[in-house]
Structure formats: C-alpha cells, structure tokens
Design an enzyme around this catalytic site. Structure first.
Site, PDB file in Angstrom:
ATOM      1  N   SER A 140      70.368  29.492 -21.214  1.00 59.79           N
ATOM      2  CA  SER A 140      69.788  28.600 -22.223  1.00 59.79           C
ATOM      3  C   SER A 140      70.798  27.586 -22.740  1.00 59.79           C
ATOM      4  O   SER A 140      71.993  27.879 -22.879  1.00 59.79           O
ATOM      5  CB  SER A 140      69.308  29.462 -23.396  1.00 59.79           C
ATOM      6  OG  SER A 140      69.071  28.661 -24.526  1.00 59.79           O
ATOM      7  N   GLU A 142      71.021  26.916 -25.666  1.00 60.07           N
ATOM      8  CA  GLU A 142      71.540  27.509 -26.911  1.00 60.07           C
ATOM      9  C   GLU A 142      72.965  28.019 -26.717  1.00 60.07           C
ATOM     10  O   GLU A 142      73.714  28.164 -27.675  1.00 60.07           O
ATOM     11  CB  GLU A 142      70.643  28.677 -27.343  1.00 60.07           C
ATOM     12  CG  GLU A 142      69.402  28.281 -28.093  1.00 60.07           C
ATOM     13  CD  GLU A 142      69.700  27.794 -29.513  1.00 60.07           C
ATOM     14  OE1 GLU A 142      70.346  28.531 -30.268  1.00 60.07           O
ATOM     15  OE2 GLU A 142      69.285  26.683 -29.842  1.00 60.07           O
ATOM     16  N   TYR A 163      71.010  35.604 -30.378  1.00 58.43           N
ATOM     17  CA  TYR A 163      70.315  35.288 -29.120  1.00 58.43           C
ATOM     18  C   TYR A 163      71.256  34.555 -28.171  1.00 58.43           C
ATOM     19  O   TYR A 163      71.398  34.911 -26.997  1.00 58.43           O
ATOM     20  CB  TYR A 163      69.079  34.427 -29.425  1.00 58.43           C
ATOM     21  CG  TYR A 163      68.477  33.757 -28.214  1.00 58.43           C
ATOM     22  CD1 TYR A 163      67.639  34.447 -27.346  1.00 58.43           C
ATOM     23  CD2 TYR A 163      68.752  32.408 -27.920  1.00 58.43           C
ATOM     24  CE1 TYR A 163      67.083  33.827 -26.227  1.00 58.43           C
ATOM     25  CE2 TYR A 163      68.204  31.783 -26.811  1.00 58.43           C
ATOM     26  CZ  TYR A 163      67.370  32.496 -25.972  1.00 58.43           C
ATOM     27  OH  TYR A 163      66.827  31.885 -24.862  1.00 58.43           O
TER      28      TYR A 163
HETATM   29  P1  NAP Z   1      58.586  33.746 -23.950  1.00 56.48           P
HETATM   30  O1  NAP Z   1      57.336  32.934 -23.871  1.00 56.48           O
HETATM   31  O2  NAP Z   1      59.054  34.259 -25.255  1.00 56.48           O
HETATM   32  O3  NAP Z   1      58.398  34.978 -22.937  1.00 56.48           O
HETATM   33  C1  NAP Z   1      59.297  36.045 -22.927  1.00 56.48           C
HETATM   34  C2  NAP Z   1      58.799  37.076 -21.950  1.00 56.48           C
HETATM   35  O4  NAP Z   1      59.720  38.183 -21.953  1.00 56.48           O
HETATM   36  C3  NAP Z   1      57.422  37.671 -22.283  1.00 56.48           C
HETATM   37  O5  NAP Z   1      56.737  37.917 -21.092  1.00 56.48           O
HETATM   38  C4  NAP Z   1      57.792  38.995 -22.959  1.00 56.48           C
HETATM   39  O6  NAP Z   1      56.768  39.962 -22.869  1.00 56.48           O
HETATM   40  C5  NAP Z   1      58.961  39.394 -22.107  1.00 56.48           C
HETATM   41  N1  NAP Z   1      59.833  40.399 -22.725  1.00 56.48           N
HETATM   42  C6  NAP Z   1      60.386  40.398 -23.961  1.00 56.48           C
HETATM   43  N2  NAP Z   1      61.151  41.484 -24.148  1.00 56.48           N
HETATM   44  C7  NAP Z   1      61.083  42.193 -22.992  1.00 56.48           C
HETATM   45  C8  NAP Z   1      61.648  43.412 -22.562  1.00 56.48           C
HETATM   46  N3  NAP Z   1      62.435  44.150 -23.343  1.00 56.48           N
HETATM   47  N4  NAP Z   1      61.369  43.837 -21.308  1.00 56.48           N
HETATM   48  C9  NAP Z   1      60.552  43.145 -20.494  1.00 56.48           C
HETATM   49  N5  NAP Z   1      59.969  41.986 -20.853  1.00 56.48           N
HETATM   50  C10 NAP Z   1      60.236  41.522 -22.094  1.00 56.48           C
HETATM   51  O7  NAP Z   1      59.808  32.932 -23.314  1.00 56.48           O
HETATM   52  P2  NAP Z   1      59.794  31.655 -22.358  1.00 56.48           P
HETATM   53  O8  NAP Z   1      59.767  30.438 -23.197  1.00 56.48           O
HETATM   54  O9  NAP Z   1      58.795  31.847 -21.297  1.00 56.48           O
HETATM   55  O10 NAP Z   1      61.265  31.731 -21.749  1.00 56.48           O
HETATM   56  C11 NAP Z   1      61.532  32.454 -20.549  1.00 56.48           C
HETATM   57  C12 NAP Z   1      63.017  32.770 -20.472  1.00 56.48           C
HETATM   58  O11 NAP Z   1      63.764  31.560 -20.484  1.00 56.48           O
HETATM   59  C13 NAP Z   1      63.566  33.597 -21.635  1.00 56.48           C
HETATM   60  O12 NAP Z   1      64.607  34.401 -21.132  1.00 56.48           O
HETATM   61  C14 NAP Z   1      64.125  32.556 -22.582  1.00 56.48           C
HETATM   62  O13 NAP Z   1      65.120  33.128 -23.385  1.00 56.48           O
HETATM   63  C15 NAP Z   1      64.671  31.564 -21.588  1.00 56.48           C
HETATM   64  N6  NAP Z   1      64.735  30.172 -22.042  1.00 56.48           N
HETATM   65  C16 NAP Z   1      63.631  29.558 -22.543  1.00 56.48           C
HETATM   66  C17 NAP Z   1      63.697  28.217 -22.887  1.00 56.48           C
HETATM   67  C18 NAP Z   1      62.504  27.493 -23.443  1.00 56.48           C
HETATM   68  O14 NAP Z   1      62.684  26.408 -24.004  1.00 56.48           O
HETATM   69  N7  NAP Z   1      61.285  28.008 -23.275  1.00 56.48           N
HETATM   70  C19 NAP Z   1      64.899  27.508 -22.715  1.00 56.48           C
HETATM   71  C20 NAP Z   1      65.996  28.183 -22.174  1.00 56.48           C
HETATM   72  C21 NAP Z   1      65.900  29.501 -21.817  1.00 56.48           C
HETATM   73  P3  NAP Z   1      55.557  40.037 -23.952  1.00 56.48           P
HETATM   74  O15 NAP Z   1      54.562  38.990 -23.529  1.00 56.48           O
HETATM   75  O16 NAP Z   1      55.065  41.420 -23.797  1.00 56.48           O
HETATM   76  O17 NAP Z   1      56.146  39.730 -25.289  1.00 56.48           O
HETATM   77  N1  GDD Z   2      60.713  27.918 -34.865  1.00 57.30           N
HETATM   78  C1  GDD Z   2      60.840  27.015 -35.857  1.00 57.30           C
HETATM   79  N2  GDD Z   2      59.968  27.070 -36.894  1.00 57.30           N
HETATM   80  N3  GDD Z   2      61.828  26.103 -35.776  1.00 57.30           N
HETATM   81  C2  GDD Z   2      61.900  25.171 -36.756  1.00 57.30           C
HETATM   82  C3  GDD Z   2      61.026  25.160 -37.844  1.00 57.30           C
HETATM   83  C4  GDD Z   2      60.011  26.154 -37.923  1.00 57.30           C
HETATM   84  O1  GDD Z   2      59.212  26.207 -38.849  1.00 57.30           O
HETATM   85  N4  GDD Z   2      61.359  24.102 -38.638  1.00 57.30           N
HETATM   86  C5  GDD Z   2      62.397  23.492 -38.074  1.00 57.30           C
HETATM   87  N5  GDD Z   2      62.748  24.139 -36.934  1.00 57.30           N
HETATM   88  C6  GDD Z   2      63.879  23.787 -36.073  1.00 57.30           C
HETATM   89  C7  GDD Z   2      64.828  24.940 -35.758  1.00 57.30           C
HETATM   90  O2  GDD Z   2      65.716  25.178 -36.849  1.00 57.30           O
HETATM   91  C8  GDD Z   2      65.528  24.377 -34.510  1.00 57.30           C
HETATM   92  O3  GDD Z   2      66.583  23.529 -34.883  1.00 57.30           O
HETATM   93  C9  GDD Z   2      64.433  23.548 -33.833  1.00 57.30           C
HETATM   94  O4  GDD Z   2      63.393  23.375 -34.818  1.00 57.30           O
HETATM   95  C10 GDD Z   2      63.826  24.178 -32.577  1.00 57.30           C
HETATM   96  O5  GDD Z   2      63.448  25.513 -32.902  1.00 57.30           O
HETATM   97  P1  GDD Z   2      62.567  26.384 -31.875  1.00 57.30           P
HETATM   98  O6  GDD Z   2      61.373  25.634 -31.446  1.00 57.30           O
HETATM   99  O7  GDD Z   2      62.376  27.722 -32.497  1.00 57.30           O
HETATM  100  O8  GDD Z   2      63.501  26.478 -30.581  1.00 57.30           O
HETATM  101  P2  GDD Z   2      65.063  26.758 -30.402  1.00 57.30           P
HETATM  102  O9  GDD Z   2      65.700  25.460 -29.996  1.00 57.30           O
HETATM  103  O10 GDD Z   2      65.637  27.486 -31.543  1.00 57.30           O
HETATM  104  O11 GDD Z   2      65.058  27.777 -29.173  1.00 57.30           O
HETATM  105  C11 GDD Z   2      64.229  27.533 -28.030  1.00 57.30           C
HETATM  106  O12 GDD Z   2      64.942  26.786 -27.075  1.00 57.30           O
HETATM  107  C12 GDD Z   2      66.082  27.451 -26.523  1.00 57.30           C
HETATM  108  C13 GDD Z   2      66.727  26.470 -25.532  1.00 57.30           C
HETATM  109  O13 GDD Z   2      67.527  25.558 -26.210  1.00 57.30           O
HETATM  110  C14 GDD Z   2      63.795  28.900 -27.485  1.00 57.30           C
HETATM  111  O14 GDD Z   2      62.830  28.702 -26.484  1.00 57.30           O
HETATM  112  C15 GDD Z   2      64.969  29.650 -26.878  1.00 57.30           C
HETATM  113  O15 GDD Z   2      64.488  30.828 -26.224  1.00 57.30           O
HETATM  114  C16 GDD Z   2      65.640  28.734 -25.847  1.00 57.30           C
HETATM  115  O16 GDD Z   2      66.744  29.369 -25.259  1.00 57.30           O
END
Ligand code: NAP
Ligand code: GDD
Length: 354
Positions: A140, A142, A163
């Site tokens: 990520s 992050e 995280y």
């Molecule tokens: P998500 O929608 O939160 O999905 C997470 C998945 O992981 C769900 O299927 C969840 O199952 C499963 N899970 C959680 N804990 C688990 C455990 N202990 N064992 C097995 N499965 C588990 O996340 P996403 O946005 O698709 O992201 C996919 C991956 O990319 C994650 O690793 C996330 O950290 C990473 N990532 C995401 C982003 C982004 O912007 N979306 C960016 C960078 C990296 P349930 O449905 O049962 O909860």
């Molecule tokens: N969730 C959330 N809720 N975020 C908020 C809010 C709120 O009400 N208000 C402001 N934010 C700001 C957060 O403080 C952060 O700076 C930004 O919006 C994005 O928050 P999220 O959408 O929760 O995503 P994230 O950037 O913290 O994390 C996501 O992206 C990562 C990759 O950079 C997640 O998908 C992570 O799993 C992923 O790794």
C-alpha cells in the site's frame, strides 16, 4: 506445472473485498479457474461476488470458494494442497487505517503475521510439491506515509498507522522470501483505488453515498474528518489488471501503481456536491471522531516503472471515477426512496460508522 490445455488456477485471499471481486472477474474473463478464500460470517459476506458465483455442481464451474482465514495457518496449508494454484493473490487484510488504531494487534496479526503464515505455507507447499507458484502481495501507498510526494519504488517507507507498519512488515517478508528461497513474490504498492464496490466507510464511498441520499432528501448532513489530506485516487478495475501483469513478468519485482494525480478530500467533496448541484458547505460537518492520531497528508504516486516494464496505465480518469460512483449511489438512493414512498420500512444498508 499445468498440463497443456488446462486453465491456469488462481487462489485469491480477500475475494469478498472490493479488489477481490474485480480481480476474480478479470481472471475468469482470462479463462482462469478461480478459487477464493472466504471467512465464515454470521450474515452473507459474498455480496460483491454474487454476480460471478457459479454452482459448484455445474460442469466446468471454474469458480470455487473455500473457508479460510489468514489467522489460521493449518487451514491455509490445506487449501493450498487442495487447490494447487499457479498464482496466489494475497488481498486479505483488515484494510481500514482508522480501525487499525483501535485494533492494532488484530491488524498486525492479519496484515503482517497473516502474510507471513501464507508465505510459510507456500514455501512448504512449493518445496513438497515441486510446483512453481507466483505470488502477489497487496502492499500500500500508506507505507510511504510521511515521505514527501511524489512517491516511487525508491522512496523510503515512513508508516503512520498500525495498518501501514504491518504492510511494511508484509512487504519485507515478501522481499526476504524472494531472496532467501527464490520464491516469485511481487509486491504491488498500490495507491488508493475506488469503485462503486468500495467499502462504505472509506471516504470516497462515504461521500458519494451520503451526497446521493442528501440529494433525494433521505438525509441532511454528512460528518467527515480531515478534509485537507491529498490522495491519488484511481479505479479498482484498472488496478487489478496491474496485479495480474506483475505475475506475468518473467522476474518478480516491486511496483508502484498510481494515476500520478492527487486531489484533496475537500476537492472530492466539492466535485460530488457540484455534480449534484448542491453547496457542500450546507451539509458537510466536521467530526473530530474521524481524525486519525497520526495522518498521512499527501500521497501522489509515480508509476513510471509499471508503465515501462508492465505496459500498465490507468484508463479511468478522476472525474469518470467520481461520476461512476455517484451514478451507482444515486440509483441505490432512488431505489430506497421508491420503497419508502411505497410504505416499506427501509433502513439504509449498514451504519455510517467509519
Ligand atoms: P477490502 O474491501 O477491505 O477487502 C478486504 C478483504 O480481506 C475482504 O474480503 C475481507 O473479508 C478479507 N479479510 C479480512 N481479514 C481477513 C482475514 N483475517 N483472513 C482472511 N480474509 C480476511 O479491501 P480492498 O480495498 O479490496 O483491498 C484489498 C487489499 O489491497 C488489502 O490488503 C488492502 O489492504 C490493500 N490495498 C488496498 C488499497 C485500496 O485503495 N483499496 C490500496 C492499497 C492496498 P470479509 O469480506 O469477510 O471482511
Ligand atoms: N474513512 C474516512 N472517513 N476518512 C476520512 C473521513 C471520514 O469520515 N474524513 C476525512 N477522511 C480522510 C482520512 O483522514 C484520509 O486522510 C483520507 O480521507 C482517506 O481515507 P480513507 O478513504 O479511509 O483511505 P486511506 O487513504 O486511509 O486508506 C485507503 O487507502 C490505502 C492506500 O493508500 C485504504 O484502502 C487502505 O487499505 C489502503 O492501503
């Protein structure tokens, strides 16, 4: 080694999540046999893969689910031996940054140690079976945290949440297992990616969902935290292609995947409310509950390596992404309104807690 003519077999952890569902679709379209790991839950957690689910009793089903958890090594080992995958995509995670401050140990156990458990199981599986397995690890942006933008593969990690620390550990497990055991592990360093399937407590979806309900008179305010943070937001459908491309490359590597364009949370809010012809200042309120103890201020990715070596590039623009999410959530709000007007007692899906 897969027999000639047999489809490739992929195992996806986190298949019920946003990315898992897009990746499963993508791989099925490429002719893969897809196996997904799902967690047992007291209610259905398969909504995002409902449309691609196939009855395992059907001939040539091609899509299979297995109960498992990254916190359960024995189960993971059993799944590997049963599935015999050519490619493994480790997408499972407790992926919410704010929640990781509340559940730090659990997040570390799933995101860091869970990845280690999977790599250890794979190491033994590869050793015993003699099979080649290519592995994708979901890293990520992050992990860059407080490192100034733009961030690329050479930018130092400076994680700012439990995280992010856990993702850094998982990343280094990947590098170490590659070097120590010659395993094919690719670390994707993906910047934020969104879609109509994005979890409702991430900021983009929280905004498009609430603004749509406000437009239709179903709610009248939206509580948010820090509006000043910048993120590089892309479309999840584009990003899962990059995961696959990493495993098609002859050598395993680490790749930043990003659009190269950053916007603040406030800009996202403004665009959404402008498209709905509403003034966001009339509805958005700040609630410090959504502030993070330590914030990541500015993420902006430089994905030159992926563009050159994988020929990957994003297709969906920022505005197209916002419109796609908004159209979806407006339709959901319309359906909710229609049911209410017909006298049905309808609650919005889930609680706005995040
Ligand atoms: P998500 O929608 O939160 O999905 C997470 C998945 O992981 C769900 O299927 C969840 O199952 C499963 N899970 C959680 N804990 C688990 C455990 N202990 N064992 C097995 N499965 C588990 O996340 P996403 O946005 O698709 O992201 C996919 C991956 O990319 C994650 O690793 C996330 O950290 C990473 N990532 C995401 C982003 C982004 O912007 N979306 C960016 C960078 C990296 P349930 O449905 O049962 O909860
Ligand atoms: N969730 C959330 N809720 N975020 C908020 C809010 C709120 O009400 N208000 C402001 N934010 C700001 C957060 O403080 C952060 O700076 C930004 O919006 C994005 O928050 P999220 O959408 O929760 O995503 P994230 O950037 O913290 O994390 C996501 O992206 C990562 C990759 O950079 C997640 O998908 C992570 O799993 C992923 O790794």
């Amino acid at each position: 080694m897969r027999m000639a003519g047999k489809p490739k077999r992929a195992l996806v952890t986190g298949i019920t999540g946003q990315d898992g569902s897009y990746l499963a679709e993508f791989l099925l379209n490429k002719g893969y046999e897809v196996h997904g790991v799902i967690r047992r839950a007291s209610t259905f957690n398969t909504e995002r893969i409902q449309h691609i689910y196939r009855d395992p009793h059907d001939d040539n089903c091609g899509f299979f689910l297995h109960y498992g958890d990254l916190n359960d090594a024995t189960g993971l080992r059993r799944i590997l031996h049963r599935v015999k995958p050519d490619e493994v995509y480790n997408l499972a995670a407790q992926s919410h940054v704010k929640v990781s401050f509340e559940q730090a140990e659990y997040t570390a156990d799933t995101v860091a140690t869970g990845t280690l458990r999977l790599f250890e199981s794979l190491r033994d599986y590869i050793d015993v079976s003699g099979c080649q397995v290519k592995i994708y690890q979901a890293g990520s942006s992050e992990m860059f945290g407080a490192s100034p933008p733009p961030q690329n593969e050479d930018t130092p990690f400076y994680p700012r949440s439990p995280y992010a620390v856990s993702k850094v550990a998982a990343y280094w497990y990947g590098v170490n297992y590659r070097e120590a055991y010659g395993m094919f592990i690719a670390n994707g360093i993906l910047f934020n990616h969104e879609s109509p399937r994005r979890g409702e407590t991430f900021v983009t979806r929280k905004i498009t969902r609430a603004a749509s309900r406000i437009k239709l008179g179903l709610q009248n305010e939206l509580f948010l935290g820090n509006l000043a943070a910048f993120r590089d937001w892309g479309f999840a459908g584009d990003y899962v292609e990059a995961m696959w491309l990493m495993l098609q490359h002859e050598k395993p590597g680490d790749y930043v995947i990003a659009t190269g364009e950053a916007h603040s949370v406030q800009e996202f809010v403004e665009l959404v409310f402008n498209l709905l012809e509403l003034n966001w200042r009339d509805y958005v309120k700040i609630d410090p509950r959504y502030f993070r103890p330590s914030e990541v201020d500015y993420l902006l990715g430089d994905s030159t390596r992926a563009r050159n070596l994988l020929q990957w590039k994003p297709r969906v623009s920022f505005e197209q992404l916002v419109r796609m999410m908004l159209n979806h959530d407006l339709e959901m709000a319309r359906q909710e309104k229609t049911l209410r007007e017909a006298g049905h007692k309808v609650e919005p899906r889930g609680v706005p807690f995040g």
